[in-house]
Design a protein around this motif. Structure first.
Motif, PDB file in Angstrom:
ATOM      1  N   ASN B 200      37.670  41.923  42.581  1.00  0.00           N
ATOM      2  CA  ASN B 200      38.264  40.735  43.232  1.00  0.00           C
ATOM      3  C   ASN B 200      39.420  40.154  42.239  1.00  0.00           C
ATOM      4  O   ASN B 200      40.051  39.064  42.476  1.00  0.00           O
ATOM      5  N   ASP B 201      39.220  40.635  40.874  1.00  0.00           N
ATOM      6  CA  ASP B 201      40.268  40.167  39.805  1.00  0.00           C
ATOM      7  C   ASP B 201      41.458  41.211  39.672  1.00  0.00           C
ATOM      8  O   ASP B 201      41.299  42.521  40.104  1.00  0.00           O
ATOM      9  N   ALA B 202      42.414  40.566  39.411  1.00  0.00           N
ATOM     10  CA  ALA B 202      43.761  41.081  39.313  1.00  0.00           C
ATOM     11  C   ALA B 202      43.584  41.873  38.055  1.00  0.00           C
ATOM     12  O   ALA B 202      43.247  41.332  36.970  1.00  0.00           O
ATOM     13  N   ILE B 203      43.786  43.473  37.977  1.00  0.00           N
ATOM     14  CA  ILE B 203      43.719  44.249  37.021  1.00  0.00           C
ATOM     15  C   ILE B 203      44.977  44.812  36.892  1.00  0.00           C
ATOM     16  O   ILE B 203      45.618  45.580  37.559  1.00  0.00           O
ATOM     17  N   ILE B 204      45.910  44.517  35.746  1.00  0.00           N
ATOM     18  CA  ILE B 204      47.059  44.938  35.376  1.00  0.00           C
ATOM     19  C   ILE B 204      47.093  45.703  33.893  1.00  0.00           C
ATOM     20  O   ILE B 204      46.384  45.321  33.185  1.00  0.00           O
ATOM     21  N   SER B 205      48.021  46.709  34.178  1.00  0.00           N
ATOM     22  CA  SER B 205      48.254  47.231  32.625  1.00  0.00           C
ATOM     23  C   SER B 205      49.616  46.940  32.778  1.00  0.00           C
ATOM     24  O   SER B 205      50.685  47.134  33.534  1.00  0.00           O
ATOM     25  N   LYS B 206      50.229  47.053  31.313  1.00  0.00           N
ATOM     26  CA  LYS B 206      51.363  46.933  30.798  1.00  0.00           C
ATOM     27  C   LYS B 206      51.688  47.495  29.573  1.00  0.00           C
ATOM     28  O   LYS B 206      50.578  47.767  28.737  1.00  0.00           O
ATOM     29  N   THR B 207      52.934  47.855  29.291  1.00  0.00           N
ATOM     30  CA  THR B 207      53.132  48.533  28.015  1.00  0.00           C
ATOM     31  C   THR B 207      53.418  47.521  26.942  1.00  0.00           C
ATOM     32  O   THR B 207      53.194  46.128  27.233  1.00  0.00           O
TER      33      THR B 207
END
Lengths: 81, 1209
Positions: B200-207
């Motif tokens: 339910n949580d936003a899981i974001i990956s970034k550089t």
């Protein structure tokens, strides 16, 4: 208190005066006897004088003395009762 | 106030931590390159053990290549971790793990030996063997979902690695396996993908430059961007302008390898709305471990924030509400730790939060109830159930007040207790009201019971009588017995004579009235009757029909008895007043109206005429009036009134004065504003007679006291019951105590009585008690100073009116002085008796002594008459007569001398005298007696002359008396020796004889007056018993002393006289020649003898004439003067006591004449006392001779007198 009116005191005074007079009289009579006896020694050579002196001693000395002695004795015996 | 933990946030944190742990665990194989199976297993075990904070980890992998079975055990420090423990732990698993097909155990005994350990067992396949991973913890919630997930992840990782390791033991193959494991999707990747997708949580990956590389479904929902829209764009599209710096800071921290802490922030949605998110940012590393990017988990916390805000507002409102309520309130954490109190709490207890936080509230609880409070509180904490309890709490003023405490738990959605809320309500007011109500109820019941008041109510409609127990008891009716015919039960108890009347009153009230009251009697048990009064009212319905009669019945039996007793008392009072002759009076203070009875009026003014208050006061004696006014004022004042009692005088119209005694008192009642005098009344009694008796008694007592004190009589009163004694001060003085003693008993008295008197004194005391006799006696007492005193005691018993003997009253007097006087008188009487006896003897002797010489004198005269022819006999007789006469003279002189000595009137005429002359004179004087007794006298005196300062005649009298004494008490022919011896400055003269001696018992009395010792009867003469007494007095008047010595009867006696002699320096002129030596020397004088006794004058004249003198005589004073004037004698020998003119007068007359001025006047009188001598000298006499004068003395005077006119001597 008036002593002069005290019968006892008056009686005592009277008694003293009585004794005093007795003493005086007794000595007077003794004097008669004494001087009489002395005189007798001097008048023994004179029969009249001797006799007169002898009587004087007897009548004026011894007899009154006897009476006084009797009076003294009566007085003292009375006092001792 | 500490904020309560937010459960959703906690959950979120847990989830994020789980993800991070999974990532870290799955990244762990990258570090295993080149490690052995044992090292790999150990690495994994360590990671799991630390990540899950385990207390126990056991990992076993079977037959891994050449390594065989690999096994690792980890325990927490508190569980112990040495080899032995590991072995024991492994053994504990063996039995349970070897059984296949059964559920693994969930707990094992704790390795530390205390309690149990929760465990979770994960089995996995490793080659042909089964691997086992056991993790354990003593946490009550173990194993959580996270624990199980991480255990499975770890087991999967080790299984994968070791399977490859078994297939190819070459390290390179292991490397490839690891690489394959990372490059190809496997179960882990699937698992992770599943988590990311389903989260339910936003899981974001970034550089690192912020470009978005992955974007899950939750990110699309939260931020409104699809994956296609988001991936490749810069992350700053989500960051609001005011938070632009946040991204830069995060990237900088990641690049620096620093951990980015979880934080909440705001982001911007695609539609521009703001959304609250909770961010968790973790670095992403490449195969070499370099950070190449970051993962960001963002949870939408908008609702949470809203909930938080609501919660905060709710909590604020709650706090405000808590502070607004009147009760004390507080909140506690689930474990009971109180972390908030409302203001009321602090105001009431006066404490601070720091003092109260946690369990600090115990300090305001009463010690006696605190254990119970704590126990109940702990039970509530354990059970989660609310509870309430009443207990006291201490206020800021130190006072405990009762509080009703209610505690309820707050629970979360899962039913778990998150808070406890409690209130404390002050119920002291309620308690007090309850107590007061209870007390009032009890008091009412007690009052009704004590007052014997019964209550009842009669329902006329239903014919039901409701009565209380008091009424039933009063009527002697059982409440059960009234069920059938209640009214009849009570009516039957009414006395038969009163029953009809009672019924009539009630009936009449029901028909016509509202209230009723009736007194009647109730028949009680044992023929007793009780009086009651019934009061009640009638209640009616709207038609006027009586429907109910409530009422009370009061027992007035005592009141009736009191009324009866009052009537009797009034009658008795009237009789008492009559018998005591008391008058009564009453004054109305409002009107000053005096109400009095007849006797009062008789006492005050001797008649029964009306008497006003003013008239009564006017009748009081003026001297007493003010005193009585003051007494009345004192008795009628409102504050502290004094009962009125006074004695005073009243003056009757006839001016007679009467003493009265009045008593009275003011009567007050309580009124609004204080007490009020309602009446002033009392009695009066005529005490005139009593006063007179008191005066008489007082006067008598005063006189008695005076008599007792002046007579020095002590008074005592012995109480026979108590043994105590009341005494006067003089009483104690009679026993030697100047200061009064505190106590004195009969025993004390007896202890002071002389031991020789004690027995009979006590015996008489007992007789006094037994026979009621008088107790009178004299006895000796011993004082504290050991001196003996005599007391005289009189006592008499007296007692009560019934005759019981209770005391002995008496007197005591010190009669020591009187006793001494009595003894003295007794001795004096004895002496007087002895003196009287001696006087009688003396008088008898005196009579004899006076008569004795007269007989020989008279006889001698007769003999002389007959002896005229015989001169020798004549002379002998005359001498005898002279001796007798001299004896008589001596006797009289001694008597007179003794008399003078006794009266202190004898005077010595001292001069220097020679002892030899004195001795010669004495011997001559005693010679006749010595000759008469045919005694041999020896005189021995020293040749050297001894001189004395003495009265020669009196000293010769002393020695002569001693010689005469020896002559009288020595048988005829005895030896008498007179000797003198000088001893120092004294001469000792002794007269010794061989006579009858002196009995020893008489020696001490020889010099007393009238003392005589018996002497032979034939001697006849005993003497007067005055001679030695006279001798002793004369010797002592000369400064000497006399002693007597005798060896006893028939042993002779010695009298020694010791006299001081004159020293050489004191010697003056020679002693005059003795008279006898000069006798008859001179004759030829002219001598006049004057004596009223003619015989005396005659004998004296003859004796003087015989001496060769010329003699004339006269017989009174006047004659003497006449003869003297004519005769002009040289010497006049004149008597004093003469008639007509005594010697004194005659002498004074002669001395006044020229011719008589130089004549020698010699008084010759029977009076020889000193005053007689003084009078003769005063009258003008030259000499005073006492009759009978010694003829020798007269001769000497005549010889010494001048011839011709005489000169004064």
């Amino acid at each position: 208190m008036n002593l002069d009116k005290d019968p006892a005191a008056l009686e005592a005074e009277k008694r003293r005066e009585q004794l005093r007079q007795l003493e005086h009289d007794m000595k007077t009579y003794l004097g008669v006897i004494t001087t009489g006896l002395h005189a007798l020694k001097l008048v023994r050579e004179n029969p009249d004088d001797f006799d007169e002196m002898h009587q004087t001693i007897e009548k004026e000395g011894v007899d009154p003395l006897k009476a006084i002695v009797a009076q003294i004795i009566n007085l003292t015996l009375k006092e001792s009762e | 106030m500490r904020s309560p933990e937010n459960s959703p946030e906690q959950e979120d944190r847990r989830l994020r931590q789980t993800v991070q742990d999974i990532v870290a665990l799955t990244a762990l194989p990258t570090t295993w390159t080149g490690l052995s199976p044992q090292e790999i297993v150990t690495s994994l075990s360590d990671a799991l053990f630390d990540t899950l904070s385990l207390d126990l980890l056991y990992l076993r992998v079977g037959e891994v290549g050449r390594a065989g079975v690999v096994e690792v055990v980890r325990t927490s420090t508190k569980s112990g971790s040495d080899a032995v423990d590991s072995e024991r732990i492994r053994d504990s698993f063996a039995s349970t793990l070897s059984v296949h097909g059964e559920d693994p155990p969930t707990s094992i005994p704790h390795p530390s030996g205390s309690g149990t350990l929760r465990i979770a067992v994960t089995q996995f396949g490793v080659a042909s063997e089964v691997g086992v991973l056991v993790i354990g913890s003593d946490n009550r919630e173990f194993p959580t979902e996270r624990d199980s997930l991480l255990a499975r992840v770890g087991a999967n990782e080790i299984n994968t690695v070791l399977q490859h390791w078994n297939a190819d033991e070459d390290g390179r193959r292991l490397q490839a396996a690891i690489a394959n494991s990372s490059a190809e999707p496997d179960e882990t990747a699937r698992f992770l993908a599943s988590i990311i997708t389903s989260s339910n949580d936003a899981i974001i990956s970034k550089t690192l430059d912020g470009t978005i590389r992955s974007w899950n479904a939750a990110a699309e929902r939260i931020f409104g961007y699809t994956a296609e829209q988001a991936i490749g764009r810069h992350i700053s599209m989500l960051i609001p302008p005011e938070r632009a710096g946040e991204e830069d800071r995060i990237i900088a921290q990641l690049r620096a390898g620093q951990r980015v802490e979880h934080f909440n922030t705001v982001r911007v949605k695609s539609n521009g709305e703001r959304v609250y998110v909770s961010l968790t940012i973790s670095p992403i590393r490449d195969a070499e471990g370099r950070i190449i990017g970051a993962s960001k988990i963002a949870r939408d916390i908008t609702r949470q924030k809203e909930a938080e805000e609501q919660l905060r507002e709710s909590e604020e409102r709650f706090v405000q509400l808590g502070n607004a309520i009147s009760q004390l309130a507080w909140m506690a954490q689930p474990d009971g730790h109180i972390d908030w109190y409302n203001d009321r709490w602090y105001e009431y207890t006066g404490t601070t939060f720091q003092e109260m936080e946690g369990w600090g509230w115990k300090s305001v609880h009463a010690p006696e109830v605190l254990p119970e409070v704590v126990e109940n509180w702990q039970k509530a904490l354990e059970s989660g159930e609310p509870f309430e309890m009443v207990f006291p709490l201490k206020g800021a003023d130190g006072v405990f007040r009762p509080f009703l405490t209610r505690i309820i738990p707050f629970r979360d959605r899962d039913g778990r207790i998150i808070r406890w809320f409690g209130t404390n309500t002050d119920i002291s007011g309620v308690k007090r009201t309850e107590e007061e109500l209870q007390e009032a109820r009890s008091r009412l019941e007690s009052t009704l019971t004590a007052g014997e008041i019964g209550t009842w109510e009669y329902d006329t409609v239903q014919n039901v009588l409701r009565a209380d127990g008091n009424l039933a008891r009063m009527f002697g009716v059982s409440l059960d017995a009234t069920a059938d015919s209640p009214i009849e039960s009570y009516l039957s108890a009414i006395h038969a004579d009163d029953r009809e009347g009672v019924q009539g009153v009630i009936k009449q009230a029901m028909e016509f009235g509202d209230d009723y009251e009736v007194e009647f009697r109730i028949d009680g048990p044992d023929q007793s009757v009780r009086w009651v009064i019934a009061r009640g009212r009638v209640e009616r319905d709207h038609t006027g029909q009586a429907i109910r009669l409530p009422g009370v019945v009061v027992d007035i039996t005592e009141q009736k008895q009191i009324e009866k007793a009052l009537q009797e008392n009034q009658e008795r009072l009237r009789l008492a007043l009559d018998s005591a002759e008391l008058g009564t009076w009453n004054i109305d203070p409002e009107s000053n109206h005096l109400t009095s009875d007849e006797r009062f009026r008789m006492i005050f003014h001797a008649c029964d005429e009306p008497l006003s208050y003013e008239e009564a006061f006017a009748a009081i004696h003026p001297d007493d009036r003010q005193r009585i006014r003051d007494a009345v004022d004192a008795a009628t004042r409102l504050e502290d009134p004094i009962p009125y009692a006074a004695e005073y005088r009243v003056v009757h119209p006839d001016e007679s004065i009467h003493w009265v005694f009045a008593k009275g008192r003011g009567n007050f009642e309580q009124a609004a504003g204080g007490s009020k005098l309602t009446s002033f009344d009392g009695t009066v009694m005529d005490i005139t007679q009593q006063r007179q008796m008191q005066e008489d008694l007082r006067d008598l007592a005063a006189r008695l006291q005076f008599v007792v004190e002046t007579s020095q009589i002590g008074v005592w009163d012995l109480n026979l019951v108590t043994g105590s004694t009341r005494r006067s001060a003089i009483h104690d003085k009679c026993f030697g105590y100047d200061d009064p003693l505190d106590e004195w008993s009969y025993e004390d008295f007896l202890g002071h009585v002389h031991p020789e008197d004690r027995a009979w004194v006590n015996e008489r005391f007992q007789q006094t008690i037994e026979h009621d006799e008088e107790w009178s006696f004299e006895c000796r007492v011993i004082w504290p100073n050991e001196s003996v005193h005599w007391i005289e005691v009189h006592g008499s018993s007296y007692g009560k009116a019934d005759g019981a003997q209770t005391s002995i009253l008496g007197t005591v007097k010190d009669i020591t002085g009187r006793k001494r006087q009595e003894n003295s008188l007794r001795e004096l009487a004895a002496r007087l008796s002895e003196a009287d006896r001696r006087k009688d003897e003396f008088l008898a002797t005196l009579a004899h002594e006076l008569r004795n010489p007269l007989a020989p004198i008279r006889t001698g005269l007769e003999v002389m008459r007959l002896s005229m022819g015989n001169p020798e006999m004549l002379e002998e007789v005359r001498r005898t007569m002279e001796r007798q006469t001299q004896q008589l003279i001596t006797l009289v002189d001694d008597l007179l001398d003794v008399s003078r000595i006794t009266k202190g009137k004898l005077e010595l005429h001292k001069s220097r005298v020679k002892l030899s002359d004195v001795v010669q004179s004495a011997v001559e004087s005693s010679h006749p007696l010595i000759v008469e007794g045919r005694h041999e006298l020896t005189v021995e005196i020293p040749d050297q002359e001894i001189e004395l300062n003495a009265d020669a005649n009196r000293l010769a009298q002393v020695l002569s008396n001693l010689l005469n004494n020896s002559s009288k008490y020595t048988p005829e022919g005895g030896h008498i020796r007179l000797s003198a011896e000088r001893q120092g400055n004294d001469v000792n003269i002794a007269v010794a004889d061989n006579g009858i001696g002196i009995p020893a018992e008489m020696l001490g009395h020889m010099f007393e007056m009238l003392t005589q010792i018996a002497r032979p009867q034939e001697k006849g003469y005993t003497g007067l018993g005055i001679g030695l007494s006279l001798v002793k007095s004369l010797v002592e008047m000369h400064g000497g002393r006399i002693d007597v010595y005798s060896e006893g009867v028939d042993k002779g006696s010695v009298f020694s006289v010791r006299l001081p002699i004159v020293s050489e320096s004191q010697r003056e002129d020679q002693t005059p020649e003795p008279t006898e030596l000069r006798a008859n020397r001179c004759v030829g004088r002219k001598v006049l003898v004057v004596d009223d006794n003619k015989a005396a004058a005659k004998t004296l004249s003859m004796a003087v004439k015989m001496l060769g003198n010329e003699v004339r005589s006269a017989h009174n004073g006047q004659e003497g003067i006449a003869v003297a004037e004519l005769f002009l004698p040289d010497v006049i020998l004149m008597d004093i006591g003469m008639p007509r003119m005594n010697g004194y007068e005659a002498a004074r007359h002669i001395r006044r004449q020229a011719w008589g001025r130089d004549m020698l006047l010699v008084a010759l009188t029977g009076w020889g006392q000193e005053q007689d001598r003084e009078r003769t000298l005063e009258a003008g006499f030259n000499h005073h001779l006492v009759k009978p004068a010694d003829p020798a003395t007269i001769a000497e005077l005549l010889a010494d007198s001048p011839q011709g006119p005489a000169k004064d001597k």
